[in-house]
Design a protein around this motif. Structure first.
Motif: not given
Length: 98
Positions: A1-24
């Protein structure tokens, strides 16, 4: 198994779940994930296509957790915040810096 580094920035939202879904959705639409060349029609299909290898992207995050675990998004510790930002409460500002 290998690992790949990745990172994202997204505008603040009160709901982390909503921010993650929008980012996806943004990542899926931009085709910036492993397996995008297979032209999946949905995020679920992209995950199925890549099986255990994963998409090497935010698409591989399935839940929010208090502690780090495979397939989970979790907060970093206060110690890590201090090391990275010299503060336990980093503030992101937009502006011109001289």
């Amino acid at each position: 198994m290998s690992a790949d580094a990745w990172h994202y920035f997204t505008p603040f939202q009160k709901s982390i779940g909503m921010a993650v879904e929008q980012l996806k959705l943004e990542v899926f639409r931009s085709k910036k994930f492993r397996g995008s060349e297979l032209m999946p029609e949905t995020i679920e299909q992209a995950l199925i296509n890549m099986e255990a290898d994963g998409t090497a992207s935010i698409l591989d995050i399935f839940e929010i957790s208090d502690k780090p675990d495979s397939g989970c998004l979790s907060p970093i510790s206060g110690r890590e915040l201090l090391l990275l930002f010299n503060s336990e409460r980093p503030v992101y500002t937009i502006g011109h810096f001289d």
